[in-house]
Design an enzyme around this catalytic site. Sequence first.
Site, PDB file in Angstrom:
ATOM      1  N   ARG A 214     -13.867   1.497   0.127  1.00  0.00           N
ATOM      2  CA  ARG A 214     -13.335   1.474  -1.237  1.00  0.00           C
ATOM      3  C   ARG A 214     -13.602   0.332  -2.199  1.00  0.00           C
ATOM      4  NH1 ARG A 214      -6.871   1.192  -1.165  1.00  0.00           N
ATOM      5  NH2 ARG A 214      -6.895  -0.645   0.037  1.00  0.00           N
TER       6      ARG A 214
ATOM      7  N   LYS B 123      -2.762   6.810  -1.433  1.00  0.00           N
ATOM      8  CA  LYS B 123      -1.355   6.725  -2.332  1.00  0.00           C
ATOM      9  C   LYS B 123      -1.854   6.341  -3.627  1.00  0.00           C
ATOM     10  CE  LYS B 123       0.217   3.536   0.437  1.00  0.00           C
ATOM     11  NZ  LYS B 123      -1.196   3.640   1.560  1.00  0.00           N
TER      12      LYS B 123
ATOM     13  N   ARG C  22       8.171  -0.691   2.636  1.00  0.00           N
ATOM     14  CA  ARG C  22       7.216  -0.701   3.736  1.00  0.00           C
ATOM     15  C   ARG C  22       7.788  -1.154   5.135  1.00  0.00           C
ATOM     16  NH1 ARG C  22       1.696  -1.495   0.962  1.00  0.00           N
ATOM     17  NH2 ARG C  22       0.222  -1.442   2.211  1.00  0.00           N
TER      18      ARG C  22
ATOM     19  N   ARG D 273      -3.861  -4.122   9.374  1.00  0.00           N
ATOM     20  CA  ARG D 273      -3.089  -3.309   8.635  1.00  0.00           C
ATOM     21  C   ARG D 273      -2.569  -2.086   9.143  1.00  0.00           C
ATOM     22  NH1 ARG D 273      -7.003  -3.687   3.631  1.00  0.00           N
ATOM     23  NH2 ARG D 273      -5.729  -2.122   3.011  1.00  0.00           N
TER      24      ARG D 273
ATOM     25  N   ARG E 293     -12.051  -5.121  -2.489  1.00  0.00           N
ATOM     26  CA  ARG E 293     -10.831  -6.126  -2.195  1.00  0.00           C
ATOM     27  C   ARG E 293     -11.411  -6.831  -0.768  1.00  0.00           C
ATOM     28  NH1 ARG E 293      -5.665  -2.402  -1.865  1.00  0.00           N
ATOM     29  NH2 ARG E 293      -5.112  -3.769  -0.211  1.00  0.00           N
TER      30      ARG E 293
HETATM   31  P1  ADP Z   1      -2.906  -0.589   1.161  1.00  0.00           P
HETATM   32  O1  ADP Z   1      -2.230   0.456   0.832  1.00  0.00           O
HETATM   33  O2  ADP Z   1      -4.603  -0.664   0.983  1.00  0.00           O
HETATM   34  O3  ADP Z   1      -2.649  -1.190   2.540  1.00  0.00           O
HETATM   35  P2  ADP Z   1      -1.711  -2.526  -0.720  1.00  0.00           P
HETATM   36  O4  ADP Z   1      -2.535  -2.684  -2.088  1.00  0.00           O
HETATM   37  O5  ADP Z   1      -0.552  -1.234  -1.022  1.00  0.00           O
HETATM   38  O6  ADP Z   1      -2.603  -1.822   0.340  1.00  0.00           O
HETATM   39  O7  ADP Z   1      -1.202  -3.777  -0.292  1.00  0.00           O
HETATM   40  C1  ADP Z   1      -2.025  -4.952  -0.042  1.00  0.00           C
HETATM   41  C2  ADP Z   1      -1.309  -5.900   0.589  1.00  0.00           C
HETATM   42  O8  ADP Z   1      -0.020  -6.284  -0.193  1.00  0.00           O
HETATM   43  C3  ADP Z   1      -0.774  -5.638   1.901  1.00  0.00           C
HETATM   44  O9  ADP Z   1      -1.470  -5.628   2.796  1.00  0.00           O
HETATM   45  C4  ADP Z   1       0.487  -6.669   2.211  1.00  0.00           C
HETATM   46  O10 ADP Z   1      -0.054  -7.987   2.414  1.00  0.00           O
HETATM   47  C5  ADP Z   1       1.044  -6.788   0.438  1.00  0.00           C
HETATM   48  N1  ADP Z   1       2.165  -5.698   0.225  1.00  0.00           N
HETATM   49  C6  ADP Z   1       1.908  -4.626  -0.784  1.00  0.00           C
HETATM   50  N2  ADP Z   1       3.112  -4.109  -0.622  1.00  0.00           N
HETATM   51  C7  ADP Z   1       4.013  -4.646   0.247  1.00  0.00           C
HETATM   52  C8  ADP Z   1       5.235  -4.499   0.600  1.00  0.00           C
HETATM   53  N3  ADP Z   1       6.062  -3.571   0.046  1.00  0.00           N
HETATM   54  N4  ADP Z   1       5.986  -5.418   1.397  1.00  0.00           N
HETATM   55  C9  ADP Z   1       5.049  -6.410   1.892  1.00  0.00           C
HETATM   56  N5  ADP Z   1       3.667  -6.836   1.510  1.00  0.00           N
HETATM   57  C10 ADP Z   1       3.321  -5.825   0.715  1.00  0.00           C
HETATM   58  P1  ADP Z   2      -3.950   3.813  -0.470  1.00  0.00           P
HETATM   59  O1  ADP Z   2      -3.341   3.620  -1.874  1.00  0.00           O
HETATM   60  O2  ADP Z   2      -3.145   4.866   0.432  1.00  0.00           O
HETATM   61  O3  ADP Z   2      -4.244   2.592   0.122  1.00  0.00           O
HETATM   62  P2  ADP Z   2      -6.469   4.838  -1.861  1.00  0.00           P
HETATM   63  O4  ADP Z   2      -5.858   5.808  -2.756  1.00  0.00           O
HETATM   64  O5  ADP Z   2      -6.707   3.402  -2.455  1.00  0.00           O
HETATM   65  O6  ADP Z   2      -5.578   4.596  -0.755  1.00  0.00           O
HETATM   66  O7  ADP Z   2      -7.669   5.619  -1.239  1.00  0.00           O
HETATM   67  C1  ADP Z   2      -8.314   4.853  -0.355  1.00  0.00           C
HETATM   68  C2  ADP Z   2      -9.726   4.956  -0.342  1.00  0.00           C
HETATM   69  O8  ADP Z   2     -10.125   6.296   0.020  1.00  0.00           O
HETATM   70  C3  ADP Z   2     -10.541   4.820  -1.949  1.00  0.00           C
HETATM   71  O9  ADP Z   2     -11.681   4.302  -1.684  1.00  0.00           O
HETATM   72  C4  ADP Z   2     -10.616   6.439  -2.498  1.00  0.00           C
HETATM   73  O10 ADP Z   2     -11.565   6.479  -3.382  1.00  0.00           O
HETATM   74  C5  ADP Z   2     -10.835   7.112  -1.067  1.00  0.00           C
HETATM   75  N1  ADP Z   2      -9.904   8.482  -0.821  1.00  0.00           N
HETATM   76  C6  ADP Z   2      -8.631   8.782  -1.472  1.00  0.00           C
HETATM   77  N2  ADP Z   2      -8.486  10.108  -1.295  1.00  0.00           N
HETATM   78  C7  ADP Z   2      -9.311  10.682  -0.606  1.00  0.00           C
HETATM   79  C8  ADP Z   2      -9.860  11.771  -0.107  1.00  0.00           C
HETATM   80  N3  ADP Z   2      -8.809  12.918  -0.238  1.00  0.00           N
HETATM   81  N4  ADP Z   2     -11.021  12.099   0.794  1.00  0.00           N
HETATM   82  C9  ADP Z   2     -11.775  11.034   0.710  1.00  0.00           C
HETATM   83  N5  ADP Z   2     -11.658   9.875   0.167  1.00  0.00           N
HETATM   84  C10 ADP Z   2     -10.373   9.392  -0.433  1.00  0.00           C
END
Ligand code: ADP
Ligand code: ADP
Length: 227
Positions: free
Chosen positions: A130, A16, A91, A174, A163
Site C-alpha cells: 500500500r 475500506k 473497532r 493488526r 505507512r
Molecule cells: P487499517 O485499516 O489499515 O488497519 P487505520 O488507518 O484504520 O488502518 O488505523 C491505523 C491505526 O490507527 C490502527 O492500527 C490503530 O492503532 C489506530 N486506530 C484507527 N482507528 C482506531 C479505532 N477506532 N480505535 C482504536 N485505534 C484506532
Molecule cells: P483499508 O482501509 O480497509 O485498510 P485500503 O482501502 O487502504 O484498505 O486498501 C488496502 C490496499 O489494498 C491499498 O493498497 C489498496 O490500493 C489495495 N486495494 C483496495 N481494494 C483492492 C482490490 N479490490 N483489489 C486489490 N487491491 C485493492
Amino acid sequence: MGARGVILLGPPGAGKGTQAERISKDYGLVHISTGDMLRDAVARGTSLGRQAKRFMDAGELAPDEVVAGIVAERLAESAPGQGFLLDGFPRSLSQAEALDEALADSGRSVDLALSIQVPEEELVRRLTGRRLCADCARPYHVEFGPPQVADRCDQCGGRLYQRSDDTEETVRNRLAVYRDQTEPLNGYYRSRGVLAGIDGTGRPDEVYARIRRSLDRVQGSEPGQPA
Ligand code: ADP
Ligand code: ADP
Ligand code: ZN
C-alpha cells in the site's frame, strides 16, 4: 431518507478507504476515517497524536476514550440531517456502544454496517504494497492500483508514501487485533438487522458494485426500518 448512517467493518486492507471515497461521493455522506484523523494528529504533534502514536506503531488499538471522543466531536460538528460514513470506527464493542450513545443525542443511528471480507494472505499482500497520498490520504497499491505518474497522487498531485505500520510484522499483529477485538462487532450489528456481508475480492469496481446493491436496498426503505 434511506441509509444515512453507514459504517465500514472489515480487517485492515479489506479496502475500506478505497471504497469509502466512492461511497461518500456518490451518496453524499461525510467520510470520517479515524486512522486518517489519528495520523494527522501524529503528524501535527497534538496531544491526541502523542497519546495515540505508540499504539499505532505497535499495531494495537488506541484507547477507546481517546478515539470515541474525536468521533463524537466530528459527528457533533455535522448537521443532524447529514449522513455519515464511518471508516475504521467502531473497532471494539465499547466503541460501538459509545457510537450508539453519541448518535442517539442527535436522533441518528447506524442504518447499515458493510462488512468487507477478504482472505488473510490477500490482506497481507494488499497492506505491504500500500501507498498513501500525503495530502489527501487516497490509497494506492504498487501492483494492484498504481498511480498514473510514479509516486504522485492522481487526484491531487500529492506525494505518495508508505505507512510505517504497513510492514509484515505489524500487519500480522493488526490482523490478530482485528480478529480479537473488532470481528465480534459483526454479531453486534447482525443482531440489529443492519449487517451486510460484502465479498471484498476482485477488482475495486466489482466490490463497489456489491456495496451499491446493499446501499440501494436500504435507500429504498423507509427511515428506521432494518436493512
Ligand atoms: P487499517 O485499516 O489499515 O488497519 P487505520 O488507518 O484504520 O488502518 O488505523 C491505523 C491505526 O490507527 C490502527 O492500527 C490503530 O492503532 C489506530 N486506530 C484507527 N482507528 C482506531 C479505532 N477506532 N480505535 C482504536 N485505534 C484506532
Ligand atoms: P483499508 O482501509 O480497509 O485498510 P485500503 O482501502 O487502504 O484498505 O486498501 C488496502 C490496499 O489494498 C491499498 O493498497 C489498496 O490500493 C489495495 N486495494 C483496495 N481494494 C483492492 C482490490 N479490490 N483489489 C486489490 N487491491 C485493492
Ligand atoms: Zn492526493
